[in-house]
Structures are given as C-alpha cells and as structure tokens.
Design a protein around this motif. Sequence first.
Motif, PDB file in Angstrom:
ATOM      1  N   ASP A 119       0.855  -1.180   0.000  1.00 18.93           N
ATOM      2  CA  ASP A 119       0.000   0.000   0.000  1.00 18.93           C
ATOM      3  C   ASP A 119       0.902   1.245   0.000  1.00 18.93           C
ATOM      4  OD1 ASP A 119      -1.829   2.030   0.376  1.00 18.93           O
ATOM      5  OD2 ASP A 119      -3.033   0.914   1.824  1.00 18.93           O
ATOM      6  N   PRO A 120       1.138   1.853  -1.162  1.00 19.21           N
ATOM      7  CA  PRO A 120       2.058   3.005  -1.252  1.00 19.21           C
ATOM      8  C   PRO A 120       1.595   4.237  -0.483  1.00 19.21           C
ATOM      9  CG  PRO A 120       1.663   2.041  -3.425  1.00 19.21           C
ATOM     10  CD  PRO A 120       0.668   1.428  -2.497  1.00 19.21           C
ATOM     11  N   ASN A 121       0.399   4.207   0.106  1.00 14.86           N
ATOM     12  CA  ASN A 121      -0.050   5.331   0.924  1.00 14.86           C
ATOM     13  C   ASN A 121       0.700   5.417   2.246  1.00 14.86           C
ATOM     14  OD1 ASN A 121      -2.135   6.301  -0.834  1.00 14.86           O
ATOM     15  ND2 ASN A 121      -3.353   4.510  -0.257  1.00 14.86           N
ATOM     16  N   PHE A 122       1.426   4.355   2.614  1.00 16.84           N
ATOM     17  CA  PHE A 122       2.113   4.313   3.901  1.00 16.84           C
ATOM     18  C   PHE A 122       3.613   4.462   3.717  1.00 16.84           C
ATOM     19  CE2 PHE A 122      -1.884   2.202   4.743  1.00 16.84           C
ATOM     20  CZ  PHE A 122      -2.247   2.720   5.978  1.00 16.84           C
ATOM     21  N   GLN A 123       4.171   5.472   4.369  1.00 15.21           N
ATOM     22  CA  GLN A 123       5.627   5.630   4.376  1.00 15.21           C
ATOM     23  C   GLN A 123       6.228   4.668   5.388  1.00 15.21           C
ATOM     24  OE1 GLN A 123       6.986   9.690   4.759  1.00 15.21           O
ATOM     25  NE2 GLN A 123       9.040   9.054   5.400  1.00 15.21           N
ATOM     26  N   CYS A 124       7.288   3.983   4.995  1.00 18.02           N
ATOM     27  CA  CYS A 124       7.851   2.916   5.830  1.00 18.02           C
ATOM     28  C   CYS A 124       8.500   3.460   7.096  1.00 18.02           C
ATOM     29  CB  CYS A 124       8.873   2.110   5.028  1.00 18.02           C
ATOM     30  SG  CYS A 124       8.116   1.071   3.763  1.00 18.02           S
ATOM     31  N   TYR A 125       8.288   2.707   8.189  1.00 15.33           N
ATOM     32  CA  TYR A 125       8.928   2.947   9.481  1.00 15.33           C
ATOM     33  C   TYR A 125       8.624   4.336  10.044  1.00 15.33           C
ATOM     34  CZ  TYR A 125      11.285  -1.207   7.852  1.00 15.33           C
ATOM     35  OH  TYR A 125      11.536  -2.464   7.355  1.00 15.33           O
ATOM     36  N   SER A 126       7.391   4.770   9.829  1.00 14.09           N
ATOM     37  CA  SER A 126       6.940   6.024  10.438  1.00 14.09           C
ATOM     38  C   SER A 126       5.423   5.953  10.596  1.00 14.09           C
ATOM     39  CB  SER A 126       7.324   7.225   9.574  1.00 14.09           C
ATOM     40  OG  SER A 126       6.682   7.167   8.313  1.00 14.09           O
ATOM     41  N   GLY A 127       4.908   6.676  11.580  1.00 13.12           N
ATOM     42  CA  GLY A 127       3.463   6.745  11.789  1.00 13.12           C
ATOM     43  C   GLY A 127       2.843   5.387  12.052  1.00 13.12           C
ATOM     44  N   ASN A 128       1.738   5.094  11.342  1.00 15.00           N
ATOM     45  CA  ASN A 128       1.004   3.844  11.539  1.00 15.00           C
ATOM     46  C   ASN A 128       1.832   2.619  11.181  1.00 15.00           C
ATOM     47  OD1 ASN A 128      -1.373   5.101  12.405  1.00 15.00           O
ATOM     48  ND2 ASN A 128      -2.102   5.388  10.306  1.00 15.00           N
ATOM     49  N   HIS A 129       2.726   2.773  10.214  1.00 10.62           N
ATOM     50  CA  HIS A 129       3.510   1.620   9.765  1.00 10.62           C
ATOM     51  C   HIS A 129       4.429   1.103  10.862  1.00 10.62           C
ATOM     52  CE1 HIS A 129       6.915  -0.361   7.535  1.00 10.62           C
ATOM     53  NE2 HIS A 129       5.873  -1.020   7.100  1.00 10.62           N
ATOM     54  N   LEU A 130       4.937   1.977  11.708  1.00 14.18           N
ATOM     55  CA  LEU A 130       5.850   1.553  12.766  1.00 14.18           C
ATOM     56  C   LEU A 130       5.164   0.595  13.737  1.00 14.18           C
ATOM     57  CD1 LEU A 130       8.731   1.933  13.747  1.00 14.18           C
ATOM     58  CD2 LEU A 130       7.946   3.846  15.152  1.00 14.18           C
ATOM     59  N   GLY A 131       3.897   0.855  14.065  1.00 15.17           N
ATOM     60  CA  GLY A 131       3.158  -0.059  14.942  1.00 15.17           C
ATOM     61  C   GLY A 131       2.956  -1.413  14.304  1.00 15.17           C
ATOM     62  N   MET A 132       2.673  -1.432  12.989  1.00 18.69           N
ATOM     63  CA  MET A 132       2.502  -2.703  12.290  1.00 18.69           C
ATOM     64  C   MET A 132       3.805  -3.489  12.246  1.00 18.69           C
ATOM     65  SD  MET A 132      -0.144  -1.822   9.168  1.00 18.69           S
ATOM     66  CE  MET A 132       0.698  -0.393   8.523  1.00 18.69           C
ATOM     67  N   VAL A 133       4.941  -2.790  12.113  1.00 20.24           N
ATOM     68  CA  VAL A 133       6.246  -3.456  12.097  1.00 20.24           C
ATOM     69  C   VAL A 133       6.514  -4.140  13.430  1.00 20.24           C
ATOM     70  CG1 VAL A 133       8.736  -3.026  12.073  1.00 20.24           C
ATOM     71  CG2 VAL A 133       7.288  -2.031  10.307  1.00 20.24           C
ATOM     72  N   ILE A 134       6.213  -3.457  14.525  1.00 20.53           N
ATOM     73  CA  ILE A 134       6.457  -4.031  15.859  1.00 20.53           C
ATOM     74  C   ILE A 134       5.606  -5.287  16.063  1.00 20.53           C
ATOM     75  CG2 ILE A 134       6.209  -3.616  18.333  1.00 20.53           C
ATOM     76  CD1 ILE A 134       6.815  -0.652  17.744  1.00 20.53           C
ATOM     77  N   VAL A 135       4.307  -5.211  15.704  1.00 22.65           N
ATOM     78  CA  VAL A 135       3.423  -6.365  15.867  1.00 22.65           C
ATOM     79  C   VAL A 135       3.877  -7.519  14.972  1.00 22.65           C
ATOM     80  CG1 VAL A 135       1.060  -7.189  15.504  1.00 22.65           C
ATOM     81  CG2 VAL A 135       1.457  -4.976  16.581  1.00 22.65           C
ATOM     82  N   SER A 136       4.260  -7.223  13.729  1.00 17.33           N
ATOM     83  CA  SER A 136       4.714  -8.268  12.805  1.00 17.33           C
ATOM     84  C   SER A 136       5.998  -8.919  13.299  1.00 17.33           C
ATOM     85  CB  SER A 136       4.936  -7.679  11.409  1.00 17.33           C
ATOM     86  OG  SER A 136       3.732  -7.230  10.852  1.00 17.33           O
ATOM     87  N   ALA A 137       6.897  -8.127  13.862  1.00 13.35           N
ATOM     88  CA  ALA A 137       8.148  -8.677  14.397  1.00 13.35           C
ATOM     89  C   ALA A 137       7.883  -9.641  15.551  1.00 13.35           C
ATOM     90  CB  ALA A 137       9.068  -7.545  14.846  1.00 13.35           C
ATOM     91  N   LEU A 138       6.823  -9.386  16.324  1.00 16.37           N
ATOM     92  CA  LEU A 138       6.456 -10.290  17.418  1.00 16.37           C
ATOM     93  C   LEU A 138       5.727 -11.524  16.904  1.00 16.37           C
ATOM     94  CD1 LEU A 138       5.218  -7.674  20.052  1.00 16.37           C
ATOM     95  CD2 LEU A 138       7.351  -8.977  20.118  1.00 16.37           C
ATOM     96  N   LEU A 139       4.878 -11.339  15.890  1.00 17.31           N
ATOM     97  CA  LEU A 139       4.067 -12.446  15.390  1.00 17.31           C
ATOM     98  C   LEU A 139       4.865 -13.449  14.572  1.00 17.31           C
ATOM     99  CD1 LEU A 139       0.706 -10.763  14.301  1.00 17.31           C
ATOM    100  CD2 LEU A 139       1.095 -12.301  16.222  1.00 17.31           C
ATOM    101  N   GLN A 140       5.897 -12.993  13.876  1.00 22.54           N
ATOM    102  CA  GLN A 140       6.636 -13.909  13.006  1.00 22.54           C
ATOM    103  C   GLN A 140       7.254 -15.080  13.772  1.00 22.54           C
ATOM    104  OE1 GLN A 140       9.342 -11.885  10.387  1.00 22.54           O
ATOM    105  NE2 GLN A 140       7.724 -11.374   8.944  1.00 22.54           N
ATOM    106  N   PRO A 141       8.000 -14.841  14.861  1.00 21.74           N
ATOM    107  CA  PRO A 141       8.514 -16.018  15.594  1.00 21.74           C
ATOM    108  C   PRO A 141       7.435 -16.780  16.348  1.00 21.74           C
ATOM    109  CG  PRO A 141       9.136 -13.990  16.709  1.00 21.74           C
ATOM    110  CD  PRO A 141       8.540 -13.590  15.397  1.00 21.74           C
ATOM    111  N   ILE A 142       6.361 -16.089  16.793  1.00 23.11           N
ATOM    112  CA  ILE A 142       5.339 -16.747  17.604  1.00 23.11           C
ATOM    113  C   ILE A 142       4.443 -17.634  16.754  1.00 23.11           C
ATOM    114  CG2 ILE A 142       3.319 -16.363  19.071  1.00 23.11           C
ATOM    115  CD1 ILE A 142       4.661 -13.809  20.060  1.00 23.11           C
ATOM    116  N   PHE A 143       4.002 -17.135  15.598  1.00 21.51           N
ATOM    117  CA  PHE A 143       3.035 -17.862  14.774  1.00 21.51           C
ATOM    118  C   PHE A 143       3.632 -18.364  13.462  1.00 21.51           C
ATOM    119  CE2 PHE A 143       0.118 -15.114  17.290  1.00 21.51           C
ATOM    120  CZ  PHE A 143      -0.577 -16.129  17.907  1.00 21.51           C
ATOM    121  N   VAL A 144       4.283 -17.477  12.717  1.00 18.86           N
ATOM    122  CA  VAL A 144       4.678 -17.812  11.348  1.00 18.86           C
ATOM    123  C   VAL A 144       5.712 -18.927  11.320  1.00 18.86           C
ATOM    124  CG1 VAL A 144       5.680 -16.912   9.217  1.00 18.86           C
ATOM    125  CG2 VAL A 144       4.092 -15.507  10.543  1.00 18.86           C
ATOM    126  N   PHE A 145       6.743 -18.830  12.170  1.00 23.26           N
ATOM    127  CA  PHE A 145       7.799 -19.830  12.140  1.00 23.26           C
ATOM    128  C   PHE A 145       7.599 -20.955  13.154  1.00 23.26           C
ATOM    129  CE2 PHE A 145       9.931 -15.917  10.576  1.00 23.26           C
ATOM    130  CZ  PHE A 145      10.174 -16.355   9.284  1.00 23.26           C
TER     131      PHE A 145
END
Length: 239
Positions: A119-145
Amino acid sequence: FAPLFTLLEIVLLDADLARPDCVMSWNFFWSFWVQKMLLVLLFALIVVPVLFGAWRCKLKHNVSWKEVLTEPQYSGQDVNRAIRHCIDTLLMMYPTLAKNTLDTFTCRKLGQHHYLVADPNFQCYSGNHLGMVIVSALLQPIFVFSLPFGSLYFLIRNTRHQTLHKQVNLDRYGVLYARYEPPYLWWEGWRTVQKLLLVAIQVLLWRWPLLQANMALLLFLLGLASHYYAQPYASPVLD
C-alpha cells in the motif's frame, strides 16, 4: 458464529471491501489490524469459556489446576477440544497471516522516501507503519515460524518417547499427524513450509515478476512430485 466466520472468510481472502461511494476505504492498515483482532477474538472465544469452566470445576471439586485441565472427568476433554480448535484456527489463517506480516517489511523507494509495496499510501517505518512493524516482528517467531517447526519438534520429541498415539495427544494435536501414514507423520509440517515459501515468493520477489512466476511454478511442481512419490495420507482418496 456464522456472521463472524463470514467476516473471517472475507478478511482471509484480503478482499477490498471499499466501493467508489464508500466513506472509508479498506486499505492495508485496516486489513492488517482486523486480521489480528479476529485472531485474538477467535482464541478468546475458544479459550476463555474453557478456562472459566475449569475454574468453576476446580472450586467445586477442590482439585489442582493440573488435574482439572488434564483429567477427563473434570475439564480435560474441553481443554483438549480448545487446543485442537486453536490449532485448526492457526492452520486456517496461516497463509494470510504469514503474507500480512511479511508485507509489512517490504518497502520500495519512491523519490526521497520508502513506501510500503502492499500500500504506497504508507511511508515505511513512520506513523502507523511503525506499529505494524512491531506487531509483525512479534508475530513472526510466535506464529509464522513456530507452527511448522514447532510441529516438527513435537513429532520428533513424542516419537522418541513413543507418546504420539496417547489419547490425550491424539485429542489435542491429532490434526497435525493423525491423517497421515506412520512414515509421513511430519507431512503437515512440510505442507506448512510450502505455504510459507509460496507467500515468501509472492512478497519478496515482487521486483522480478518472471523469476517470481518461475519460482512459484517450481514450488508447485515440487509439491506435486513429493505428494505423488510419498502418497502420505492414510486415506487412498486423499492420496
């Protein structure tokens, strides 16, 4: 639960719910958080009633938590069903959950800044995207892998101790291996790895469409060849 599962099917397909005359668009931000909230809600609907019933049973019979959660005459069967339903939910949501978390880290440079590929409307590692990065970083080892590799560890450990076919393990984790023949009890882990690889090809190779298509085709052929060679299912119909 029918409306909830209808909504879940829509979200898992990652459908665009917005029409041109809608007030609010359905973008990556909403898709990301609705999927995570549905995961939490489904687990809560499965686990909370079981824990409440176990707590009442513990007070009534004056037994320990270990007894009330494992013994069939108390809440053991309810706990077994809850664990099985949690695993079913994870298996159902796994491809979309994996793609959604990997999408969060995939950015491209446009002008002076990096923007999200999904979604090009979101600038990476700022604003709303930063919260999604933190949650994804937690979910990847817990669920994905943890799902493919955790299931393989469980199978290896319980095969070594010859406890795979204990009734409690079959009731709780049988969805991971009970439908496969003995030499291929690990096949569900391989199927999950295939899903993860397909999602990784789709997300990480977006710059090279030709390579992406060929790698996906190669993965499909590898999956078909391995299935044809092994015929891992106990049921001839599934083979």
